[in-house]
Each structure stands twice: as structure tokens, then as C-alpha cells.
Design a protein around this motif. Structure first.
Motif, PDB file in Angstrom:
ATOM      1  N   GLY A   1     -26.810  -8.089   5.855  1.00  0.00           N
ATOM      2  CA  GLY A   1     -25.399  -8.266   5.531  1.00  0.00           C
ATOM      3  C   GLY A   1     -24.733  -6.939   5.193  1.00  0.00           C
TER       4      GLY A   1
ATOM      5  N   SER B   1     -21.920  -6.474   7.999  1.00  0.00           N
ATOM      6  CA  SER B   1     -20.868  -7.492   8.063  1.00  0.00           C
ATOM      7  C   SER B   1     -20.344  -7.841   6.670  1.00  0.00           C
ATOM      8  CB  SER B   1     -21.400  -8.746   8.746  1.00  0.00           C
ATOM      9  OG  SER B   1     -22.548  -9.215   8.076  1.00  0.00           O
TER      10      SER B   1
ATOM     11  N   ARG C   1     -21.667  -9.558   4.418  1.00  0.00           N
ATOM     12  CA  ARG C   1     -21.902 -10.967   4.198  1.00  0.00           C
ATOM     13  C   ARG C   1     -22.957 -11.134   3.129  1.00  0.00           C
ATOM     14  NH1 ARG C   1     -20.069 -14.429   8.533  1.00  0.00           N
ATOM     15  NH2 ARG C   1     -19.131 -12.685   9.634  1.00  0.00           N
ATOM     16  N   ASN C   2     -22.810 -12.170   2.399  1.00  0.00           N
ATOM     17  CA  ASN C   2     -23.779 -12.479   1.368  1.00  0.00           C
ATOM     18  C   ASN C   2     -24.686 -13.584   1.891  1.00  0.00           C
ATOM     19  OD1 ASN C   2     -25.014 -13.848  -0.835  1.00  0.00           O
ATOM     20  ND2 ASN C   2     -23.648 -12.712  -2.192  1.00  0.00           N
TER      21      ASN C   2
ATOM     22  N   ASP D   1     -24.582 -17.035   0.319  1.00  0.00           N
ATOM     23  CA  ASP D   1     -23.431 -17.827   0.756  1.00  0.00           C
ATOM     24  C   ASP D   1     -23.681 -18.393   2.145  1.00  0.00           C
ATOM     25  OD1 ASP D   1     -22.231 -17.153  -1.543  1.00  0.00           O
ATOM     26  OD2 ASP D   1     -20.851 -15.687  -0.687  1.00  0.00           O
ATOM     27  N   ALA D   2     -24.281 -17.553   2.959  1.00  0.00           N
ATOM     28  CA  ALA D   2     -24.518 -17.968   4.336  1.00  0.00           C
ATOM     29  C   ALA D   2     -25.413 -19.203   4.382  1.00  0.00           C
ATOM     30  CB  ALA D   2     -25.154 -16.824   5.131  1.00  0.00           C
TER      31      ALA D   2
END
Length: 486
Positions: free
Chosen positions: A165, A168, A170-171, A174-175
RNA sequence: GGCGUCAUGGCCGAGUGGCUAGGCAGUGGUCUGCAACACCAUCUACAGCGGUUCGAAUCCGCUUGACGCCUCCA
């Protein structure tokens, strides 16, 4: 050498560009998946990196530019819809025939847009062995597992020591919560895991032997393998479209880390989308324009045809990291601007130098470089070029003067940026019979001028208007009448 | 729902804490037999509401809207 600043998607800021090896640049750009014709949105991304490649070359760097052709992996969908094999079977074509067809199309289109070919253009199918080897390494490093003839990357395990991540932003926790449940993924330990190798079902046409049985490589692996092979475990620049950031590029980082224990890319660069009617162009939605349709004007969004250089100019007027919206009005305006630029360049050779300059060419040149050095800011560069256009026109009408040295500098700078860096091309006025056509038009011009001397306006206007109706416009100027073909 | 990006004059599209982006269109002029073309000059801005600041379109917050990614996608 000029100091370049590049926006790095990984750090989300502009950074001074420092190559791993002085004077050399290694650049990898994700190429097309050759299962259908390239659309204009695809062209924009590749054009952005073509411009970047050109600018590095212009600055004197030795560049190894690798742009792959994806002819496996992406072609096949692991769900029930397998467009390429369905199509291949329907038309009784080999998958490689489809690949060949659209690869040729891709090359033809890029050539029309005056792209420089990359140094290496590797294919996924040409690197199956390397991909298998990479998978073995990742398994050996404990970050991939085999299930039922397929191999998956263990994202959660990787995330224990590395950051899945980083790119991006992104966590992964969370994904996990937000991942939709998809069918046919039951082999995976976690939905986030991605395929390195997929078992080929009996009906799957593209298939290779592997230690895990017959199958085909996963989506993301080819880029890791080919970039490593040709540019090394660590290299300078990796480019691609914004939409590839996740998961594709994120996976590339993970794979490379898992193989080589190093973050592969110094500068991640992402080109933004070309939209049509405010929406992303995509093959899957049908919201797209094919380059061929631009050249013929045969698209409901277009009022006429446009040349490749006009399209190129249109795209270069926007920054590569901005969304650009395509519309008939916008391309029409770009065409006029492009024409103005080209007209001024034609005048360049007719300018006569004076003893001194009333225009500051040297400073202007520096500003052009400043623009490009600031994360390849082509819109600003073009604004400066239009300042040059204004000067050319003023010098031509003797309202400004230019010294011999400055004139040479102006010429070389304009030529370098317009043709070498932006990759624009002068347009040829007519086709094969241009000599004959030229003779005919010149004859009509002289007849018209005779009529004008005799004040026979009816005849002179008839010649002028009927030629215009044919798309040949006469232009009366101080040095006589010229014409252009529209 | 989560993450992110962006909102600039009629259109496209840069940029920036105070100083003209640029192109197209429009307007005024030069040129022309009249035009067209071309050239020169020039008017329209920074989504809304708060805040920080001597000063913000530029920084911060909120609101609204658009788009992208989260599934193959340049």
C-alpha cells in the motif's frame, strides 16, 4: 546537464532527479494489452512518456526505455468471460494471431503519432521461464503458496514486514473489510492475495508447463520480471497510467521486494486519464475514440478529421498529470493554435538578422528549459513557444530586430522543442501529386491576378471562391498570393 | 461504503501567498478592390462559506459538485 524535477507518486512530491548512474536513465513503462485496438486514452499515456523519453534524450542522457507488450495474463480473465480465447475460437484464430494483429495496429498508430520506438519492447510470452523462476524465488522466500495448481502471493504475510500500500496509499486492513466477495477465488487464503500463476482449465488456450502444472502467468508478474531483467533490480523510472497504480504497480513493488529485497523503482510516474464527455475512456464501456476515427473524422463526437500532430499538440497543451477532457471544440482550438505555431516556424527561415536584438532570446530559452525541468511542464513550454511565435511575427514585420547569433539560437531552440521534444511534425500540404497541383493552383493564381489588375472582380472572386469551396484557400499578402489546402 | 484527485474567464488549459500564463472564440485595429487569411492590441477568472495573514484564487477547515481507484483497464 540540466537539473530536472520529477513528481514521484511514491513520495507524492516533486524531487530532484538523480539517476542511479550519472548520464544514464533506465525507464520502464507498462505497455498495452493487445486484445483490441488502442484507443486515444491509451495513446495519451504512451505519448506522455514518449515526450519524457525525448526530453531525456535531448538533455543528452543515454536512456534505456523498456515498454512491454502484454500478450498473456491480462488477456485471460480467470472468471468465466475469456474474451480472447472466445474470440480466438470463434474466428478460429490462434491467440498469437490476435496478439499479432493488435500489436501491429498498436505500432502503426504510434508511428502515425511520431513516437520514438522504445529501446526494448519485450513480451510476456517471451519471458515465461523468467516468470516461473521468479515465482520459485518468491515461494522460497515464503511469500507465496501453491494451491491446486495455482500460485498466489501472500499479501498479508508480506505486509507483516513490508508495506503493501506504499504506492497507492491504501491501508490493507481497510482493504480486507471492503473487499467484495468474488466467485472463483476460493483457492486464495485471503481475497487480497493475487495470482502469480494460474492453473489453466482445459478450454484455456494459452498454456505453459510449470512446476505447478499447466497454466499461465499472473497479471502483474511480467512487468516485474522484464523490468528487472533489462533494467536491474533497482532502476530509475517506472511509468504507466494512473489506473495502474493499484493493484498493478503496488503488486509490482511487492513482487520485486519478495524477489530481490529492494524497492525496485526510484521515481514512480503516473500519467493521468483522457476523458471523453467527462468520463474516462475505456474499452470496456465503449466510451472511447479510436485514433483511426480521428484521422478520418468518422466518429459522432467529431465535426471533421484531425491530423496526428494536432492531436499530439492538443495533448501536450495539458500537463501529463492532469485529467484532460477531449471534445470537438477543444481539438478544433488546438488545431488553430498548432497552425499558428507552424506558420511562424515557416517564417523563421525568411527572417533577416540585424546588428542587434530587441528581443531577449537567451533568457527566453532558459525559461523554456525551466518549464520542462519542472516535472515536464509542456503547457508552460508551449506558452513560451508562443512568445517566440509573437517575436517571429514582429521581427518579420520589422517591428523588432534580432541579431544573427540570436536568430540561430531562436531557430535551434524552437526546432529542438517543437520537433525533438514535443515530437510535432510539419504537415505535408498535399499528397503524391503535389507538384502538379501546385502548378495548377499557381496558374489559377496568376490568372486571378490578371483579372484583378483589370479590375475584373467577378472573375477574380469566382476563382477565389470556387477554389475555397474545394478546400484551397488563397491568401493575399504583400509578397503576392499564397495558398493553403485544408 | 473506503481511499484519492480536482473544481480557474464563452471553451480548452497552466501557475502562484502580493507582480500578464498560453491557445481558441469575442472585440478594436493593420493589411485588402471588397473579403478571407495573416499580424498587432485587448475585455471577461480563479465553486460556495468560514478561518490564518498586512495581503489568498494560491495555506487550513467545512459545504457542494465532478472524476479516478477499490474488478481487467493507459
Amino acid at each position: 546537464m540540466q537539473t530536472l524535477t520529477i513528481y514521484n507518486s511514491l513520495t507524492t512530491q516533486k524531487e530532484k532527479f538523480k539517476p542511479l548512474k550519472d548520464g544514464y536513465v533506465g525507464m520502464y513503462v507498462c505497455g498495452p494489452t493487445v486484445y483490441s485496438n488502442v484507443h486515444l486514452g491509451n495513446v495519451r499515456t504512451f505519448m506522455s512518456f514518449d515526450m519524457i523519453y525525448r526530453y531525456f534524450l535531448h538533455l543528452g542522457y543515454k536512456v534505456r526505455y523498456v515498454r512491454n507488450i502484454t500478450d498473456a495474463g491480462h488477456l485471460t480473465d480467470d472468471a468465466s468471460e475469456d474474451k480472447i480465447s472466445t474470440k480466438a475460437r470463434l474466428e478460429q484464430l490462434e491467440p498469437m494471431e490476435i496478439v499479432q494483429k493488435y500489436t501491429v495496429d498498436f505500432h502503426q498508430i504510434l508511428e502515425k503519432f511520431n513516437f520514438l520506438p522504445p529501446s526494448i519492447e519485450p513480451t510476456a510470452t517471451g519471458h515465461i521461464l523468467e516468470q516461473i523462476k521468479a515465482i520459485q524465488t518468491i515461494i522460497a522466500n515464503g511469500l507465496a503458496y501453491e494451491v491446486n495448481g495455482s500460485v498466489y502471493f501472500d499479501v498479508l504475510k508480506y505486509n507483516e514486514t513490508e508495506n503493501y500500500g506504499v504506492l497507492s496509499k491504501r491501508n490493507i486492513e481497510d482493504a480486507i473489510e471492503n473487499t467484495r466477495v468474488l466467485d472463483g477465488q476460493s483457492d486464495k487464503k485471503n481475497p487480497q492475495d493475487f495470482a502469480l500463476w494460474k492453473k489453466a482449465e482445459p478450454e484455456h488456450i494459452q498454456r505453459w508447463e510449470s512446476p505447478w502444472g499447466v497454466g499461465f502467468p499472473g497479471w502483474h508478474l511480467e512487468c516485474t520480471v522484464m523490468s528487472t531483467k533489462y533494467l536491474g533490480e533497482e532502476f530509475d523510472i517506472h511509468g504507466g497510467g494512473m489506473d495502474l497504480k493499484f493493484p498493478h504497480h503496488e503488486c509490482e513493488i511487492a513482487q520485486a521486494q519478495a524477489c530481490n529485497h529492494v524497492s525496485p523503482v526510484r521515481y514512480w510516474m503516473h500519467g493521468n486519464m483522457l476523458t471523453l464527455n467527462g468520463k474516462k475512456m475505456a474499452k470496456s464501456t465503449g466510451n472511447n475514440i479510436l485514433p483511426g476515427e480521428i484521422f478520418t473524422g468518422n466518429n459522432k463526437n467529431l465535426s471533421k478529421s484531425f491530423s496526428a500532430s494536432v492531436v499530439r499538440f492538443f495533448m501536450m497543451q495539458a500537463h501529463y498529470r492532469s485529467v484532460l477532457d477531449f471534445s470537438n471544440d477543444a481539438i478544433l482550438a488546438a488545431e488553430k493554435g498548432f497552425q499558428r505555431l507552424m506558420d511562424a516556424i515557416k517564417l523563421l527561415d525568411n527572417l533577416s538578422p540585424s546588428n542587434n536584438s530587441t528581443v531577449a532570446i537567451e533568457k527566453w530559452k532558459d525559461r523554456c528549459y525551466e518549464a520542462m525541468n519542472d516535472d515536464f511542464n509542456t503547457p508552460i513550454l508551449i506558452a513560451h513557444l508562443f512568445e517566440g511565435v509573437k517575436w517571429i511575427n514582429l521581427i518579420h514585420s520589422q517591428k523588432e530586430t534580432i541579431s544573427k547569433e540570436d536568430l540561430e539560437l531562436l531557430k535551434s531552440t524552437i526546432n529542438a522543442f517543437v520537433f525533438d521534444v514535443l515530437g510535432l511534425e510539419k504537415e505535408s500540404a498535399a499528397g503524391n501529386n503535389s507538384d502538379k497541383l501546385d502548378g495548377v493552383v499557381e496558374l489559377l493564381i496568376s490568372l486571378r491576378n490578371q483579372a484583378r489588375e483589370n479590375k475584373d472582380w467577378a472573375l477574380s472572386d469566382k476563382i477565389r471562391d470556387e477554389l475555397l469551396a474545394l478546400g484551397i484557400q488563397l491568401k493575399d499578402g504583400k509578397e503576392g498570393t499564397k495558398y493553403s489546402i485544408n
